[in-house]
Scaffold this motif. Structure first.
Motif, PDB file in Angstrom:
ATOM      1  N   VAL A  80       0.862  -1.173   0.000  1.00 10.71           N
ATOM      2  CA  VAL A  80       0.000   0.000   0.000  1.00 10.71           C
ATOM      3  C   VAL A  80       0.897   1.222   0.000  1.00 10.71           C
ATOM      4  O   VAL A  80       1.705   1.406   0.900  1.00 10.71           O
ATOM      5  N   ASP A  81       0.761   2.039  -1.026  1.00  7.20           N
ATOM      6  CA  ASP A  81       1.656   3.171  -1.170  1.00  7.20           C
ATOM      7  C   ASP A  81       1.109   4.398  -0.462  1.00  7.20           C
ATOM      8  O   ASP A  81       0.993   5.475  -1.036  1.00  7.20           O
ATOM      9  N   ALA A  82       0.732   4.235   0.802  1.00 10.43           N
ATOM     10  CA  ALA A  82       0.279   5.342   1.639  1.00 10.43           C
ATOM     11  C   ALA A  82       0.431   4.926   3.093  1.00 10.43           C
ATOM     12  O   ALA A  82       0.261   3.749   3.438  1.00 10.43           O
ATOM     13  N   ALA A  83       0.736   5.893   3.943  1.00 13.51           N
ATOM     14  CA  ALA A  83       0.908   5.590   5.364  1.00 13.51           C
ATOM     15  C   ALA A  83      -0.411   5.300   6.045  1.00 13.51           C
ATOM     16  O   ALA A  83      -0.430   4.740   7.142  1.00 13.51           O
ATOM     17  N   ALA A 478      16.515   2.428   7.561  1.00  5.58           N
ATOM     18  CA  ALA A 478      16.354   2.154   8.996  1.00  5.58           C
ATOM     19  C   ALA A 478      14.911   1.764   9.301  1.00  5.58           C
ATOM     20  O   ALA A 478      14.290   2.276  10.231  1.00  5.58           O
ATOM     21  N   GLU A 479      14.361   0.856   8.461  1.00  3.47           N
ATOM     22  CA  GLU A 479      12.988   0.363   8.635  1.00  3.47           C
ATOM     23  C   GLU A 479      11.949   1.476   8.585  1.00  3.47           C
ATOM     24  O   GLU A 479      10.904   1.409   9.227  1.00  3.47           O
ATOM     25  N   THR A 480      12.236   2.512   7.782  1.00  2.00           N
ATOM     26  CA  THR A 480      11.341   3.650   7.681  1.00  2.00           C
ATOM     27  C   THR A 480      11.073   3.971   6.217  1.00  2.00           C
ATOM     28  O   THR A 480      11.995   3.980   5.397  1.00  2.00           O
ATOM     29  N   GLU A 481       9.800   4.229   5.887  1.00  2.00           N
ATOM     30  CA  GLU A 481       9.408   4.630   4.546  1.00  2.00           C
ATOM     31  C   GLU A 481       8.640   5.941   4.615  1.00  2.00           C
ATOM     32  O   GLU A 481       7.887   6.190   5.557  1.00  2.00           O
ATOM     33  N   LEU A 482       8.839   6.764   3.570  1.00  2.00           N
ATOM     34  CA  LEU A 482       8.147   8.041   3.443  1.00  2.00           C
ATOM     35  C   LEU A 482       7.209   7.960   2.238  1.00  2.00           C
ATOM     36  O   LEU A 482       7.594   7.484   1.167  1.00  2.00           O
ATOM     37  N   GLY A 526       3.155  10.961   4.484  1.00  2.00           N
ATOM     38  CA  GLY A 526       3.146  10.079   5.650  1.00  2.00           C
ATOM     39  C   GLY A 526       4.453   9.347   5.811  1.00  2.00           C
ATOM     40  O   GLY A 526       5.300   9.300   4.905  1.00  2.00           O
ATOM     41  N   ILE A 527       4.606   8.739   6.977  1.00  2.00           N
ATOM     42  CA  ILE A 527       5.805   7.981   7.302  1.00  2.00           C
ATOM     43  C   ILE A 527       5.395   6.754   8.098  1.00  2.00           C
ATOM     44  O   ILE A 527       4.474   6.806   8.916  1.00  2.00           O
ATOM     45  N   ALA A 540       0.464  10.370   9.349  1.00  2.00           N
ATOM     46  CA  ALA A 540       0.034  10.905   8.062  1.00  2.00           C
ATOM     47  C   ALA A 540      -0.531  12.301   8.249  1.00  2.00           C
ATOM     48  O   ALA A 540      -1.356  12.533   9.139  1.00  2.00           O
ATOM     49  N   LEU A 541      -0.085  13.237   7.415  1.00  2.00           N
ATOM     50  CA  LEU A 541      -0.658  14.577   7.328  1.00  2.00           C
ATOM     51  C   LEU A 541      -1.493  14.629   6.058  1.00  2.00           C
ATOM     52  O   LEU A 541      -1.007  14.260   4.979  1.00  2.00           O
ATOM     53  N   PHE A 542      -2.734  15.089   6.151  1.00  2.00           N
ATOM     54  CA  PHE A 542      -3.603  15.041   4.987  1.00  2.00           C
ATOM     55  C   PHE A 542      -4.373  16.336   4.817  1.00  2.00           C
ATOM     56  O   PHE A 542      -4.586  17.104   5.762  1.00  2.00           O
TER      57      PHE A 542
END
Length: 718
Positions: A80-83, A478-482, A526-527, A540-542
């Protein structure tokens, strides 16, 4: 294997084993009660599964249940390409102690599911600063079938989930925002897709007894049949509630499914049948309670209520070959509803009262076919997905003035044919190990033919809309995606408001026509982080903008103008598998909802929630004790545009404790509203008139939370 996915789950892990590993509740029929498709996951990968191996997982394993960063229920799973998206297992859904079936969806972070009427009526939904009414901007699907009803007698997008059998849920996929090509009408705030199981490893029989006349019996059984499997489920329920006029809910529900193969190569055919009738204690004015006219659980019209029936036949098919994955589904639904409501009492008719009947009688059908092509672009891994969706509703929708459910006059009685088709395309490309993109669009076309009993309101309407969908993912580092997302969305309006020119109650007055399709635009950054073992956290900021619109009001048969809106917010979601037997979760959503134009009336969007929060703890593994404690906070909301009148916050605590015995029997006790909070399910502010009042009085109207209730469930697996 999907070339856009992280490293795959080992081939030895089946979908059924994965789902079993996620099982934590005895009511999901043990560790194997999730989807039992014996298909290897060579083409499937899961970006985060905080569960032990399938062999080690037990029937009450609390170490998982929430799978973030995955989508594609019923087919290949892809990132899923969203936080703000993810998948929840059926086991986690069933770990929640709930008052009504639709409330299990509160496992979706930031979603509030409540009720303002009798238990047979559709729920009220709140998400991302929206009062979604009964489903206007949240798209709900069960087994590939849409639940939202367009041009509905009571409200646009009316989504009745009371036919849902939670114990049959295999998984729930959720998205938020209009960023996904598969999501169309009603999905601007979000979408939720619910998949039922194909088989259960153990048959299930349970019975529940509880406060206020609650009785429920459920049985689920599956067995091999030919080269496939047959699943049968049946449910019966009664409930009165604490109301002075009992709900007297009577509900029957059944599911019959035959399936072959797997979720990637196979098919299923499913029949569902649901029927219910009930009385309704609707929202009541505060002044009537303060003056002692009625009690907190009283009613001003004891004949409110309704009945409904839903019968469906659906099928799904999928095939995987060297080019990719093809999936298809089709459905036909027969639906009928009668609803009697009286919200204003004697405001419009001081003699006979304001009760009205809404009739919705329809047949709808449709389907979807899609294919995912796998390949490469100048050596870069790539996927292309194309899909086609269609739906047609043929319906009779009516509004009638009544007294004590007896007919007095017709406001409108229309026949409507409404059809739509959509084409979508998406390209997913992995540029590097730390960069992937998705670029797509969705084109929707609508046609409707309205034949009204008021000839001036008859007519035909056409409309179309094309929306882009863009996504970018950076990481992992570091196990983090933006995540960065942008997309356009829309909801359709009740087509009667599109063709109408005359107020049916006052033919001398003209009305403003509604637009057929109302566009929205969403943005999100999002992250997601998994650097701590067992913990997945996402922020997530929306932003979501809605264009100006006119809304058709099913309760009055007229259109009402609305204004453009903008919502800005932040969501924080946490799932923590502390140990294999202990799991924690916590979510917070804060939203600023405002009208985007200037008006002396004010800038606040009525009923828009500012703060929604939830927290939970689940424990138990295998045999022995298990339990769950859930907290839900529904913050105060402006009830009018200038914020001069506000609702009170609602904070509820529900709990469950139980024991799994070695012989397959489990016993559990649910305590709902554990603190006996005197709170409101929902609050409105509008004019009504009580007997003896000279005219309309603007007042808060509320539907109270039920007092503390207990429910005891005895379940057996064999």
């Amino acid at each position: 294997m999907s070339i856009l996915q992280p490293p795959p789950v080992p081939r030895s892990l089946s979908v059924g084993a994965l789902a079993a590993a996620l099982c934590i509740a005895p009511t999901c029929a043990g560790a194997q009660a999730a989807r039992a498709d014996e298909v290897t996951l060579s083409e499937i990968s899961v970006s985060a599964v905080a569960a032990p191996t399938a062999a080690a997982a037990g029937p009450a394993s609390a170490s998982a249940g929430y799978v973030g960063g995955v989508s594609g229920i019923g087919g290949a799973l892809r990132p899923v390409d969203a936080a703000s998206g993810g998948i929840i297992s059926g086991a986690q859904i069933n770990s929640r102690p709930v008052t009504r079936p639709g409330e299990v969806l509160e496992e979706v972070p930031g979603l509030i599911v409540t009720q303002h009427s009798g238990e047979g009526k559709a729920n009220q939904f709140f998400l991302r600063g929206f009062n979604l009414d009964h489903g206007t901007d949240i798209a709900l699907f069960v087994d590939g079938m849409p639940v939202n009803m367009r041009t509905h007698a009571h409200g646009q997008g009316y989504a009745d989930l009371n036919f849902l059998i939670p114990e049959l849920v295999g998984a729930v996929e959720f998205h938020k925002g209009p960023y996904f090509v598969r999501d169309g009408d009603f999905a601007s705030a979000g979408s939720v897709r619910i998949d039922y199981l194909d088989t259960v490893a153990q048959n299930v029989a349970l019975t529940s007894l509880g406060s206020f006349g609650y009785r429920r019996a459920l049985s689920i059984a599956s067995a091999p049949l030919g080269t496939g499997n047959l699943l049968v489920a049946g449910e019966a329920q009664t409930y009165d509630g604490p109301w002075e006029v009992p709900d007297n809910l009577r509900k029957l529900n059944g599911v019959l499914r035959y399936s072959q193969g797997t979720a990637l190569d196979g098919f299923s055919v499913t029949g569902m049948a649901y029927w219910a009738r009930w009385n309704a204690t609707n929202q009541i004015p505060e002044r009537a309670v303060a003056d002692g006219i009625i009690g907190r659980y009283g009613t001003l019209d004891p004949t409110d209520g309704g009945d409904t029936g839903r019968f469906s036949l659906s099928g799904r098919w999928s095939q995987t070959d060297e080019t990719g994955i093809t999936r298809a589904n089709a459905y036909v639904i027969r639906y009928r509803m009668n609803l009697w409501n009286d919200f204003t009492y004697f405001l419009n008719d001081p003699v006979n009262g304001d009760q009205f009947r809404q009739l919705d009688d329809r047949v709808l059908g449709g389907g979807e076919v899609a294919h995912v092509f796998q390949g490469d672009l100048v050596g870069l891994p790539m996927e292309n997905e194309i899909g086609l969706q269609t739906r047609t509703d043929a319906m009779r929708v009516g509004l009638f003035n009544t007294t004590n459910r007896l007919f007095r006059s017709t406001v409108l009685d229309d026949r409507v044919l409404e059809a739509s088709a959509a084409f979508y395309y998406e390209n997913r490309l992995r540029w590097t190990d730390w960069l992937r993109t998705s670029v797509g669009f969705r084109a929707d076309g609508y046609y409707a033919d309205v034949r009204s009993d008021t000839p001036a309101n008859s007519g035909r309407a056409r409309d179309g809309i094309v929306n882009p969908k863009l996504g970018l993912v950076l990481g992992p580092w570091a196990e983090t995606e933006l995540y960065l997302n942008y997309g356009g969305g829309f909801h359709s309006n009740d087509v009667r408001g599109v063709t109408a020119t005359t107020d049916p109650a006052s033919p001398l007055f003209n009305v403003a026509r509604s637009p057929f399709l109302v566009p929205s635009t969403g943005y999100e950054v999002g992250i997601r982080n998994r650097s701590i073992a067992g913990l997945e956290t996402a922020v997530a900021l929306f932003r979501l903008d809605f264009a100006s619109e006119n809304l058709f009001q099913g309760d009055t048969g007229t259109t009402e103008p609305s204004r453009p809106t903008r919502r800005l917010g932040i969501e924080w979601t946490n799932r923590y598998a502390v140990t294999p037997w202990l799991r924690l979760e916590g979510d917070l959503t804060v939203t600023n909802a405002r009208f985007a134009d200037r008006d002396p009336a004010g800038s606040r969007v009525p009923e828009a929630p500012t703060t929604i929060a939830s927290a939970g703890i689940t424990f138990g593994e295998g045999l022995g004790w298990f339990g769950s404690l859930r907290f839900r906070y529904f913050g105060p909301r402006p009830l009018i545009e200038d914020n001069a009148v506000r609702s009170k916050p609602t904070a509820l605590l529900n709990g469950r404790v139980g024991y799994n015995f070695e012989n397959g029997v489990s016993l559990s006790l649910d305590i709902l509203n554990l603190t006996n909070a005197r709170a409101d399910q929902i609050t409105y502010f509008y004019e009504s008139r009580l007997p003896g009042e000279a005219g309309g009085v603007a007042d808060r109207h509320f539907h109270p939370v039920e007092p503390t209730a207990v429910r005891l469930t005895l379940a057996g697996r064999f």
